[in-house]
Design an enzyme around this catalytic site. Structure first.
Site, PDB file in Angstrom:
ATOM      1  N   SER A   1       0.775  -1.095   0.097  1.00 21.47           N
ATOM      2  CA  SER A   1       0.021   0.136   0.112  1.00 21.47           C
ATOM      3  C   SER A   1       0.907   1.256   0.048  1.00 21.47           C
ATOM      4  O   SER A   1       2.075   1.177   0.245  1.00 21.47           O
ATOM      5  CB  SER A   1      -0.895  -0.005   1.157  1.00 21.47           C
ATOM      6  OG  SER A   1      -0.324  -0.045   2.444  1.00 21.47           O
ATOM      7  N   LYS A   2       0.044   2.219  -0.200  1.00 20.65           N
ATOM      8  CA  LYS A   2       0.765   3.607  -0.300  1.00 20.65           C
ATOM      9  C   LYS A   2       2.057   4.111   0.506  1.00 20.65           C
ATOM     10  O   LYS A   2       3.139   4.232   0.244  1.00 20.65           O
ATOM     11  CB  LYS A   2      -0.260   4.724   0.040  1.00 20.65           C
ATOM     12  CG  LYS A   2       0.172   6.074  -0.671  1.00 20.65           C
ATOM     13  CD  LYS A   2      -1.039   7.050  -0.391  1.00 20.65           C
ATOM     14  CE  LYS A   2      -1.988   7.046  -1.523  1.00 20.65           C
ATOM     15  NZ  LYS A   2      -3.028   8.385  -1.411  1.00 20.65           N
TER      16      LYS A   2
END
Length: 441
Positions: free
Chosen positions: A213-214
RNA sequence: GACCCUAUCGUCCAGCGGUUAGGACACCGCCCUUUCACGGCGGAUACACGGGUUCGAAUCCCGUUAGGGUCGCCA
């Protein structure tokens, strides 16, 4: 498949460019280059609330940094523009009317839904092979909304319309879209259009196999730009995630990759991202740089750290010594301070070297030997030191360690003799004197 | 939960019916060496499991398990 290849990268401006997205763009770009086709950038910004100019800029910057220039798209134009979905309202309305006239749509509380044909649709994927999807169960695959009550459009619809309008021949995208593909195929058929060929590439996961994820390390392309990575190295690493030249080569020129790249050779299993290996490849590119290229690449970090190096001419000889030690560009300034400032703090280990019994005495003899040295260069400095060591009946290290500590305040650094040469006799003797008085008694 | 994809060292990538299962990153030794690196040499570690098919399976088929993806009026 005689028509020229047209592929696209269709990001949504969310404020960052994920490595997975970057790799998708890269594979599309490679395929275009490999076949002599066109690479198109299309911005899927139908979600008005979320989209900003800054978020878009991150995508442009990331792609350009990786060297992925687009043949058609925002900022460069092209015959199928505009290339931002937010500016293509009239096109969508036209296709919408066609679907409506064809009786494919129905009103569901203000939203418009597309009526799926209730049958099996087979996706013939370049990478995954033939994959059948059964639409017969209404519960499992309910009809698809394509337009919201406020008139805005849903991804599936605009994605297909634009692929038709932009004459896309191949869609290479993330595996997360595989399940969407039969739906898109239905849309193509309803619109009487020939669908492109699809190739779904596996996702990139974290090193431990979890979803990336980010915030995960290495997830954002911006982190590579800011971290001083070599663009070609990151690009090279990304190519190796799910694709290979089928031999043991790893550091490959872009031309070579373009020549060899085949979408059908892309692996079908998800790759786990290993920043260590990416760093290693990056270092390989650093090693391969000329001193001049290296200086250009390192300069921003040196300036940012406020190293008072004076002129480039003064900096280059120092970098020449230190370059081989550097694995990552941001480390560079850490190797430099004592070359450009006489005031520096002594590291604890260095102090200990100078406090060792006899250290100052050997340092003094070295100082004396160096003061009268005829020529001041690495070779003569080395010869002199070894001569003195021999005369004193000790190993060279006995002289080297206190000398390094006195002159740099550290225990690690580049070759001592080269370091002393660059520093110059005057500074070296002064620093030796200073250390002698600092650590006396 | 349903549907789909996937499964070789810790990780990436080879291997496509017969190999001592290969390379790279990381790791561990040893050598080199003025430090730290580099480099050289060597080492440990893998075919998820269970059934088939076959003279012979990492390679083909079927299950199981595990991981991932999709099931939105996000893209």
């Amino acid at each position: 498949m005689s028509q020229p290849v047209r592929v696209r990268f269709a990001p949504s401006p969310t404020g960052y460019l994920h490595v997975g997205g970057a790799r998708t763009a890269l594979f599309n770009w490679l395929f275009a280059k490999h076949t002599g086709g066109k690479f198109i950038l299309r911005v899927e910004d139908t979600d008005k609330a979320r989209n900003t100019a800054e978020a878009l800029q991150v995508i442009y910057d990331g792609l350009r940094w990786l060297g992925l220039d687009w043949d058609e798209g925002p900022q460069v134009g092209g015959p199928h523009g505009p290339y931002c979905q937010s500016e293509r309202e009239a096109v969508y309305q036209r296709y919408f009317d066609r679907l409506k006239d064809g009786n494919f749509l129905y009103d569901d509380g203000g939203a418009w839904r597309f009526r799926f044909a209730r049958e099996v649709v087979e996706v013939d994927d370049l990478i995954c092979g033939k994959v059948p999807f059964d639409f017969n169960n209404l519960e499992i695959t309910p009809d698809m909304t394509i337009r919201r009550p406020d008139g805005s459009w849903i991804f599936h619809f605009v994605n297909v319309v634009d692929d038709i309008e932009m004459e896309i021949t191949h869609v290479i995208r993330g595996e997360d879209h595989l399940s969407n593909t039969p739906k898109h195929l239905q849309l193509f058929r309803a619109l009487g259009a020939e669908p492109p060929r699809y190739g779904h590439i596996p996702l990139i996961l974290n090193k431990d196999g979890s979803k990336m994820s980010k915030r995960d390390q290495g997830a954002s392309i911006t982190s590579y730009i800011d971290g001083g990575y070599v663009p070609a190295a990151v690009r090279n690493y990304l190519c190796l995630l799910g694709w290979s030249p089928k031999d043991d080569r790893e550091k490959l020129d872009l031309d070579e990759i373009v020549r060899l790249f085949e979408p059908s050779k892309i692996n079908r299993k998800a790759a786990q991202f290993d920043i260590e290996k990416c760093n290693w490849l990056n270092w390989q590119y650093l090693v391969a740089m000329s001193l001049d290229e290296f200086t250009d690449a390192a300069l921003p970090f040196i300036e940012k750290a406020g190293i008072p190096f004076g002129t480039r001419a003064a900096l280059v000889p120092v970098l020449a010594m230190v370059k081989e030690k550097i694995k990552q560009l941001p480390e560079t300034p850490g190797w430099l301070p004592y070359f450009f400032a006489d005031e520096f703090v002594f590291e604890k280990d260095a102090e200990e070297k100078l406090r060792k019994p006899g250290a100052l005495e050997t340092l003094a003899s070295l100082r004396e030997g160096y003061a009268s040295l005829a020529e001041w260069n690495a070779a003569s400095l080395e010869a002199k030191l070894k001569e003195l060591a021999k005369a004193r009946g000790v190993k060279a290290g006995e002289l080297v360690h206190p000398a390094r500590a006195a002159v740099s305040g550290r225990t690690v650094g580049p070759s001592l003799y080269h370091m002393l040469e660059v520093l110059g006799r005057e500074r070296v003797l002064a620093r030796m004197d200073r250390a002698a008085s600092m650590f006396a008694g």
